[in-house]
Design an enzyme around this catalytic site. Structure first.
Site, PDB file in Angstrom:
ATOM      1  N   TYR A   1      28.489  35.320  45.151  1.00 43.64           N
ATOM      2  CA  TYR A   1      28.601  34.324  44.077  1.00 43.64           C
ATOM      3  C   TYR A   1      29.571  34.861  43.038  1.00 43.64           C
ATOM      4  O   TYR A   1      29.430  35.998  42.592  1.00 43.64           O
ATOM      5  CB  TYR A   1      27.222  34.011  43.485  1.00 43.64           C
ATOM      6  CG  TYR A   1      26.376  33.275  44.503  1.00 43.64           C
ATOM      7  CD1 TYR A   1      26.586  31.919  44.746  1.00 43.64           C
ATOM      8  CD2 TYR A   1      25.434  33.950  45.275  1.00 43.64           C
ATOM      9  CE1 TYR A   1      25.862  31.243  45.722  1.00 43.64           C
ATOM     10  CE2 TYR A   1      24.711  33.287  46.251  1.00 43.64           C
ATOM     11  CZ  TYR A   1      24.939  31.922  46.466  1.00 43.64           C
ATOM     12  OH  TYR A   1      24.246  31.266  47.444  1.00 43.64           O
ATOM     13  N   ARG A   2      30.575  34.037  42.671  1.00 46.11           N
ATOM     14  CA  ARG A   2      31.694  34.548  41.891  1.00 46.11           C
ATOM     15  C   ARG A   2      32.205  33.522  40.883  1.00 46.11           C
ATOM     16  O   ARG A   2      31.980  32.312  41.020  1.00 46.11           O
ATOM     17  CB  ARG A   2      32.825  34.960  42.826  1.00 46.11           C
ATOM     18  CG  ARG A   2      33.275  33.840  43.760  1.00 46.11           C
ATOM     19  CD  ARG A   2      34.146  34.337  44.898  1.00 46.11           C
ATOM     20  NE  ARG A   2      34.552  33.251  45.799  1.00 46.11           N
ATOM     21  CZ  ARG A   2      33.835  32.826  46.821  1.00 46.11           C
ATOM     22  NH1 ARG A   2      32.673  33.402  47.100  1.00 46.11           N
ATOM     23  NH2 ARG A   2      34.263  31.835  47.579  1.00 46.11           N
TER      24      ARG A   2
ATOM     25  N   HIS B   1      24.461  37.646  54.476  1.00 44.86           N
ATOM     26  CA  HIS B   1      25.580  37.834  53.547  1.00 44.86           C
ATOM     27  C   HIS B   1      25.461  36.816  52.425  1.00 44.86           C
ATOM     28  O   HIS B   1      25.078  35.667  52.648  1.00 44.86           O
ATOM     29  CB  HIS B   1      26.922  37.622  54.272  1.00 44.86           C
ATOM     30  CG  HIS B   1      28.057  37.275  53.342  1.00 44.86           C
ATOM     31  ND1 HIS B   1      28.481  35.972  53.146  1.00 44.86           N
ATOM     32  CD2 HIS B   1      28.830  38.054  52.537  1.00 44.86           C
ATOM     33  CE1 HIS B   1      29.483  35.968  52.276  1.00 44.86           C
ATOM     34  NE2 HIS B   1      29.706  37.209  51.886  1.00 44.86           N
TER      35      HIS B   1
ATOM     36  N   SER C   1      42.258  47.695  43.547  1.00 45.33           N
ATOM     37  CA  SER C   1      40.978  47.325  44.157  1.00 45.33           C
ATOM     38  C   SER C   1      40.353  48.524  44.866  1.00 45.33           C
ATOM     39  O   SER C   1      41.055  49.407  45.358  1.00 45.33           O
ATOM     40  CB  SER C   1      41.172  46.188  45.163  1.00 45.33           C
ATOM     41  OG  SER C   1      41.572  45.013  44.519  1.00 45.33           O
TER      42      SER C   1
ATOM     43  N   SER D   1      28.318  40.441  45.632  1.00 41.95           N
ATOM     44  CA  SER D   1      28.404  40.188  47.072  1.00 41.95           C
ATOM     45  C   SER D   1      27.541  41.202  47.801  1.00 41.95           C
ATOM     46  O   SER D   1      27.352  42.330  47.343  1.00 41.95           O
ATOM     47  CB  SER D   1      29.860  40.292  47.565  1.00 41.95           C
ATOM     48  OG  SER D   1      30.373  41.594  47.346  1.00 41.95           O
TER      49      SER D   1
END
Length: 445
Positions: free
Chosen positions: A253-254, A250, A404, A236
């Site tokens: 891609y995941r 922005h 996280s 990202s």
């Protein structure tokens, strides 16, 4: 990989273009520009940038290079294009250089057959997963996606460093629950106030809150003893330029994979790229959207129109009644027609991030701006912050996932922003024109 293709013109023009290009090409080669390819040929030197008008861009075959052609990739292509601007001044009916986004067949084969370690040499850092483990399962989707996001990060960072002159700080981090990431950040550069490009590869068990978020999107998840092993990875980026005439961009891609109680796996891909200008430039909007459309059209004619609409809906700041920017494409939970086909679509999209944005940056690099225009940029950044903190799925999922990295999650926020009470631009101003587009999304191609 973005490519400008130089093909043959008449004999008179050849020597002029050679004189114009040669010093710039030597400079790029000596600087170690990895994207510079000088194809050997027995034919004469071929010398003209292929240009297309807005009316024919969608009908031009992208990515084909004649034998003997000279190809420049990424930001290097833009530099070379600028070098021949004077030579091409008499062709003002040509509106933009064609950005070829088709991936050469050799690159496709390299991904399947190339050595993992060799590919890693061009990354900003070693991958999150141990190289030995990646080599042992290089045919699996988890490995292929991790290699793609690492390559995307490296390509974009190097292109931004070239235009800015600054250097990204590379920050590796580990997640004790499993996995980690690489955050590349450049702050207070000459061109970019804040530029961040993140890669994360995390695994473990979904929390109850994260599972609820997914179930609210229609996912039917059956865990063993209430546990849902998962693996999530992605790249990202958010780029906030200093100049208000250079838009914010922005992309994300995941890939997500969940193991259910019977040992079966659910998987899906998501992502998109979108542009947030402070002032409307129709030529920029066309270039950005058309580059994405060309990538989508290689896979399905409905991808661009469907994902463009999805993008407009997703990046909508409901409490303001306006979109965050002029959109692009956005998709999520994509798991058809097959894993292989979706992966190749995602790969095509990821390879547009340089060609859809860098030409716009170079175009406005030296644009002057007033204090009032800077203030308007700060107001628009405030809206950007509001969307990211209130609505963005990635931020919400990250904050709900134990371990996280908060700094990386909030990397998308600008260094500076502004909130003015009851701010409304005067009618007939460029600021009012921008607001009109945000309140009524338009078709750009």
């Amino acid at each position: 990989m973005a490519t400008f293709v130089l093909c043959s013109v008449n004999r008179t023009a050849q020597s002029a273009a050679r004189r114009c290009l040669t010093p710039h090409l030597k400079g790029l080669a000596s600087a170690g520009e990895s994207g510079l390819l000088l194809a050997p040929s027995r034919h004469r030197f071929t010398t003209n940038l292929r240009f297309v008008s807005h009316g024919t861009a969608g009908r031009t075959a992208a990515g084909r290079t004649r034998r003997g052609a000279l190809a420049l990739s990424g930001a290097a292509a833009v530099t070379a294009a600028a070098a021949v601007a004077g030579f091409l001044a008499n062709t003002n009916h040509f509106q933009r250089a064609e950005m070829a986004t088709k991936v050469p067949r050799a690159a496709e084969e390299t991904e399947q057959e190339g050595d993992v370690l060799e590919r890693c040499r061009g990354f900003m850092s070693l991958p999150v997963t141990d190289i030995g483990e990646l080599q042992g399962r290089k045919g699996e989707m988890r490995t292929r996606m991790e290699m793609l996001i690492m390559e995307t990060q490296a390509e974009f960072c190097k292109a931004l460093q070239e235009v800015d002159g600054g250097t990204f700080k590379v920050d590796r981090w580990d997640r004790k629950e499993g996995g980690g990431g690489i955050s590349c950040v450049m702050q207070d550069g000459k061109v970019f106030e804040k530029a961040g490009v993140n890669v994360s590869v995390v695994f473990g068990h979904l929390t109850e809150e994260a599972a609820k978020q997914m179930k609210s999107r229609g996912k039917v998840l059956k865990g063993k003893d209430g546990k849902l092993p998962f693996c999530a990875m992605g790249v990202s980026s958010v780029i906030h330029p200093k100049n208000p005439h250079i838009p914010t961009v922005h992309f994300n891609y995941r890939y997500f994979e969940i193991e259910e109680e019977d040992g079966g796996k659910q998987w899906w891909f998501g992502g998109g790229t979108d542009l947030t200008p402070v002032y409307i430039d129709k030529e920029d909007a066309f270039h950005f959207h058309n580059t994405l459309k060309e990538a989508c059209d290689k896979h399905h004619p409905q991808y661009y129109p469907d994902f463009k609409k999805w993008c407009d809906r997703y990046f909508y700041v409901r409490h303001r009644g306006e979109t965050r920017g002029i959109g692009g494409i956005f998709f999520d939970d994509l798991d058809t027609p097959s894993q292989e086909e979706v992966f190749h679509f995602v790969k095509s999209c990821a390879r547009t991030v340089v060609p859809c944005y860098l030409p716009i940056v170079y175009k406005h690099l030296n644009d002057s701006f007033t204090p009032e225009e800077k203030d308007w940029q700060q107001v628009r950044r405030g809206r950007y912050v509001e969307f990211n903190l209130v609505y963005d799925r990635g931020v919400k999922f990250g904050l709900a996932t134990p371990g996280s990295r908060i700094e990386s999650i909030l990397m998308s926020l600008p260094l500076t922003a502004r909130w003015e009470y009851m701010h409304e631009p005067a009618r007939g101003t460029r600021e009012a024109d921008m607001l009109e587009v945000l309140r009524n999304p338009k078709e750009w191609v």
